[in-house]
Design a protein around this motif. Structure first.
Motif, PDB file in Angstrom:
ATOM      1  N   GLY A  69       0.842  -1.177   0.000  1.00 12.23           N
ATOM      2  CA  GLY A  69       0.000   0.000   0.000  1.00 12.23           C
ATOM      3  C   GLY A  69       0.886   1.238   0.000  1.00 12.23           C
ATOM      4  O   GLY A  69       1.955   1.253   0.622  1.00 12.23           O
ATOM      5  N   LEU A  70       0.445   2.278  -0.716  1.00 12.46           N
ATOM      6  CA  LEU A  70       1.288   3.453  -0.915  1.00 12.46           C
ATOM      7  C   LEU A  70       0.604   4.703  -0.364  1.00 12.46           C
ATOM      8  O   LEU A  70      -0.452   5.117  -0.852  1.00 12.46           O
ATOM      9  CB  LEU A  70       1.582   3.630  -2.406  1.00 12.46           C
ATOM     10  N   ILE A  71       1.214   5.297   0.664  1.00 17.23           N
ATOM     11  CA  ILE A  71       0.745   6.557   1.241  1.00 17.23           C
ATOM     12  C   ILE A  71       1.761   7.622   0.869  1.00 17.23           C
ATOM     13  O   ILE A  71       2.952   7.482   1.166  1.00 17.23           O
ATOM     14  CB  ILE A  71       0.607   6.457   2.767  1.00 17.23           C
ATOM     15  N   MET A  72       1.309   8.677   0.201  1.00 23.02           N
ATOM     16  CA  MET A  72       2.233   9.718  -0.241  1.00 23.02           C
ATOM     17  C   MET A  72       2.152  10.939   0.670  1.00 23.02           C
ATOM     18  O   MET A  72       1.059  11.442   0.953  1.00 23.02           O
ATOM     19  CB  MET A  72       1.920  10.140  -1.669  1.00 23.02           C
ATOM     20  N   ARG A  73       3.308  11.381   1.124  1.00 19.75           N
ATOM     21  CA  ARG A  73       3.383  12.617   1.899  1.00 19.75           C
ATOM     22  C   ARG A  73       3.094  13.784   0.961  1.00 19.75           C
ATOM     23  O   ARG A  73       3.801  13.990  -0.008  1.00 19.75           O
ATOM     24  CB  ARG A  73       4.775  12.752   2.511  1.00 19.75           C
ATOM     25  N   ALA A 104      -3.334   6.610  -0.515  1.00 20.47           N
ATOM     26  CA  ALA A 104      -3.763   7.587   0.489  1.00 20.47           C
ATOM     27  C   ALA A 104      -2.769   8.730   0.513  1.00 20.47           C
ATOM     28  O   ALA A 104      -1.612   8.597   0.064  1.00 20.47           O
ATOM     29  CB  ALA A 104      -3.865   6.948   1.877  1.00 20.47           C
ATOM     30  N   LEU A 105      -3.208   9.859   1.047  1.00 19.89           N
ATOM     31  CA  LEU A 105      -2.344  11.007   1.286  1.00 19.89           C
ATOM     32  C   LEU A 105      -2.007  11.081   2.771  1.00 19.89           C
ATOM     33  O   LEU A 105      -2.779  10.627   3.613  1.00 19.89           O
ATOM     34  CB  LEU A 105      -3.048  12.313   0.897  1.00 19.89           C
ATOM     35  N   ALA A 106      -0.868  11.683   3.091  1.00 17.80           N
ATOM     36  CA  ALA A 106      -0.505  11.960   4.483  1.00 17.80           C
ATOM     37  C   ALA A 106      -0.316  13.459   4.658  1.00 17.80           C
ATOM     38  O   ALA A 106       0.370  14.103   3.851  1.00 17.80           O
ATOM     39  CB  ALA A 106       0.787  11.235   4.861  1.00 17.80           C
ATOM     40  N   VAL A 107      -0.953  13.999   5.693  1.00 23.26           N
ATOM     41  CA  VAL A 107      -0.847  15.418   6.029  1.00 23.26           C
ATOM     42  C   VAL A 107      -0.683  15.534   7.538  1.00 23.26           C
ATOM     43  O   VAL A 107      -1.381  14.854   8.294  1.00 23.26           O
ATOM     44  CB  VAL A 107      -2.102  16.210   5.597  1.00 23.26           C
ATOM     45  N   SER A 108       0.229  16.383   7.984  1.00 20.02           N
ATOM     46  CA  SER A 108       0.465  16.577   9.421  1.00 20.02           C
ATOM     47  C   SER A 108      -0.277  17.796   9.944  1.00 20.02           C
ATOM     48  O   SER A 108      -0.450  18.782   9.220  1.00 20.02           O
ATOM     49  CB  SER A 108       1.961  16.758   9.694  1.00 20.02           C
ATOM     50  N   ALA A 109      -0.693  17.727  11.199  1.00 21.78           N
ATOM     51  CA  ALA A 109      -1.292  18.879  11.866  1.00 21.78           C
ATOM     52  C   ALA A 109      -0.891  18.861  13.332  1.00 21.78           C
ATOM     53  O   ALA A 109      -0.681  17.793  13.916  1.00 21.78           O
ATOM     54  CB  ALA A 109      -2.808  18.872  11.718  1.00 21.78           C
ATOM     55  N   GLU A 121      -5.626  24.038   8.535  1.00 21.84           N
ATOM     56  CA  GLU A 121      -6.125  24.478   7.232  1.00 21.84           C
ATOM     57  C   GLU A 121      -5.620  23.550   6.127  1.00 21.84           C
ATOM     58  O   GLU A 121      -6.378  23.179   5.213  1.00 21.84           O
ATOM     59  CB  GLU A 121      -5.678  25.911   6.940  1.00 21.84           C
ATOM     60  N   ASN A 122      -4.340  23.169   6.191  1.00 21.15           N
ATOM     61  CA  ASN A 122      -3.775  22.243   5.206  1.00 21.15           C
ATOM     62  C   ASN A 122      -4.534  20.923   5.209  1.00 21.15           C
ATOM     63  O   ASN A 122      -4.856  20.367   4.154  1.00 21.15           O
ATOM     64  CB  ASN A 122      -2.307  21.965   5.505  1.00 21.15           C
ATOM     65  N   LEU A 123      -4.797  20.409   6.407  1.00 21.03           N
ATOM     66  CA  LEU A 123      -5.490  19.131   6.523  1.00 21.03           C
ATOM     67  C   LEU A 123      -6.890  19.226   5.926  1.00 21.03           C
ATOM     68  O   LEU A 123      -7.309  18.364   5.135  1.00 21.03           O
ATOM     69  CB  LEU A 123      -5.555  18.698   7.984  1.00 21.03           C
ATOM     70  N   ALA A 124      -7.615  20.272   6.274  1.00 20.15           N
ATOM     71  CA  ALA A 124      -8.976  20.434   5.754  1.00 20.15           C
ATOM     72  C   ALA A 124      -8.974  20.563   4.237  1.00 20.15           C
ATOM     73  O   ALA A 124      -9.815  19.968   3.544  1.00 20.15           O
ATOM     74  CB  ALA A 124      -9.640  21.658   6.391  1.00 20.15           C
ATOM     75  N   GLU A 125      -8.026  21.318   3.693  1.00 24.64           N
ATOM     76  CA  GLU A 125      -7.941  21.478   2.237  1.00 24.64           C
ATOM     77  C   GLU A 125      -7.636  20.143   1.567  1.00 24.64           C
ATOM     78  O   GLU A 125      -8.253  19.789   0.548  1.00 24.64           O
ATOM     79  CB  GLU A 125      -6.865  22.504   1.888  1.00 24.64           C
ATOM     80  N   MET A 138      -4.586  10.235   5.593  1.00 24.26           N
ATOM     81  CA  MET A 138      -4.065   9.939   6.922  1.00 24.26           C
ATOM     82  C   MET A 138      -3.602  11.246   7.545  1.00 24.26           C
ATOM     83  O   MET A 138      -2.729  11.929   7.003  1.00 24.26           O
ATOM     84  CB  MET A 138      -2.876   8.968   6.855  1.00 24.26           C
ATOM     85  N   ALA A 139      -4.203  11.614   8.672  1.00 21.46           N
ATOM     86  CA  ALA A 139      -3.809  12.822   9.384  1.00 21.46           C
ATOM     87  C   ALA A 139      -2.808  12.460  10.474  1.00 21.46           C
ATOM     88  O   ALA A 139      -3.129  11.660  11.364  1.00 21.46           O
ATOM     89  CB  ALA A 139      -5.031  13.496   9.994  1.00 21.46           C
ATOM     90  N   GLU A 140      -1.629  13.024  10.384  1.00 24.52           N
ATOM     91  CA  GLU A 140      -0.619  12.820  11.428  1.00 24.52           C
ATOM     92  C   GLU A 140      -0.796  13.923  12.457  1.00 24.52           C
ATOM     93  O   GLU A 140      -0.377  15.061  12.256  1.00 24.52           O
ATOM     94  CB  GLU A 140       0.785  12.842  10.828  1.00 24.52           C
ATOM     95  N   MET A 141      -1.442  13.580  13.563  1.00 28.99           N
ATOM     96  CA  MET A 141      -1.851  14.557  14.566  1.00 28.99           C
ATOM     97  C   MET A 141      -0.901  14.492  15.765  1.00 28.99           C
ATOM     98  O   MET A 141      -0.915  13.527  16.536  1.00 28.99           O
ATOM     99  CB  MET A 141      -3.287  14.278  15.001  1.00 28.99           C
ATOM    100  N   VAL A 142      -0.082  15.528  15.914  1.00 30.91           N
ATOM    101  CA  VAL A 142       0.963  15.523  16.942  1.00 30.91           C
ATOM    102  C   VAL A 142       0.802  16.757  17.824  1.00 30.91           C
ATOM    103  O   VAL A 142       1.082  17.882  17.385  1.00 30.91           O
ATOM    104  CB  VAL A 142       2.371  15.508  16.318  1.00 30.91           C
ATOM    105  N   PRO A 143       0.339  16.592  19.064  1.00 29.59           N
ATOM    106  CA  PRO A 143       0.162  17.753  19.942  1.00 29.59           C
ATOM    107  C   PRO A 143       1.459  18.532  20.109  1.00 29.59           C
ATOM    108  O   PRO A 143       2.494  17.971  20.480  1.00 29.59           O
ATOM    109  CB  PRO A 143      -0.268  17.133  21.275  1.00 29.59           C
TER     110      PRO A 143
END
Length: 260
Positions: A69-73, A104-109, A121-125, A138-143
């Protein structure tokens, strides 16, 4: 289409071993990623389900990636030579990910971080555009951000960050492991996988965290350096696979790692 792509990442048991290999965007040719194709082949042989890679790796190493499986940053920020507090943009479009066959895409927030609003905003877009094409995110959610202090990564804060990611529309969440991880999975209605972060210094500690996270309801892991910088990335992958997909104990996984 979204479900079909998710099934390229998660097995029938709902679990996934994702090997994160997007570190070159920040660290360049770091240990274990000097030759991405070789490392991809090793983790594939070890039984990894998917990898997280940058656009360039996804486009170049198509043969090595074929079974995974391929998830692209899709987002990015400064390299380690730059200011880590810079607002990070979205570097690539959904169409670019589709052209290389991403699942899938990967986006950090970073809730609680100095770039919180821009990252959300990036994640929502990304979610808005990806879902038009049936592409999971895939949302990479890091407090607090990638370098946040341990006290910011409590179960309560991780649970908050994970729920924010889900409520913004992410299809699955990547987030730090914390003691009391039941709070995270109980409060997030999307699959949650734990990230690895810096090398633990002890394979047993890492495998124990994975075992405890799965017991607490985690849907797998998205681990990088603790696998691709291991002495034997293939065996390390096999050890994690044993826990996720074969209900192995930590002791049994350690035997696999030790080649016994």
């Amino acid at each position: 289409m979204t479900e079909r792509r998710m099934n390229r990442i998660f097995r029938a048991n709902g679990k996934a071993l994702i090997v994160a290999m997007d570190h070159g965007l920040i660290d360049g040719p770091c240990k274990g990623l000097e030759d991405p194709g070789k490392t991809i082949s090793l983790v594939a042989e070890g039984g990894a389900d998917a990898v997280l890679v940058p656009y360039g790796v996804a486009r170049h190493f198509t043969r090595e990636l074929a079974s995974l499986g391929l998830i692209m940053r899709t987002d990015g920020g400064p390299s380690k030579l730059g200011d880590p507090n810079t607002n990070a943009p979205l570097f690539y479009s959904v169409e670019a990910a589709l052209r290389i066959g991403a699942d899938a895409l990967a986006v950090s927030a970073f809730p609680g971080g100095v770039t919180e609003v821009k990252s959300l905003e990036n994640l929502a877009e990304a979610v808005r555009e990806a879902h038009r094409w049936g592409m999971p995110v895939m949302a990479e959610m890091v407090p607090g951000g990638f370098d946040s202090a341990p006290e910011l990564r409590s179960a309560e804060n991780v649970a908050l960050a994970s729920r924010v990611g889900a409520d913004l529309g992410a299809d699955f969440i990547k987030t730090p492991y914390a003691k009391g991880f039941e709070k995270v999975t109980a409060g997030c209605y999307k699959p949650v996988v734990i990230l690895g972060g810096a090398k633990k210094g002890s394979e047993q500690i890492m495998l124990t965290d994975i075992y405890e996270a799965v017991k607490a309801g985690a849907s797998g892991v998205a681990i990088g350096r603790n696998i691709f910088q291991a002495d034997d990335p293939k065996r390390m992958t096999q050890a994690v696979v044993a826990i996720l997909h074969h209900n192995a104990t930590v002791a049994e996984a350690m035997l696999i790692l030790e080649g016994k």
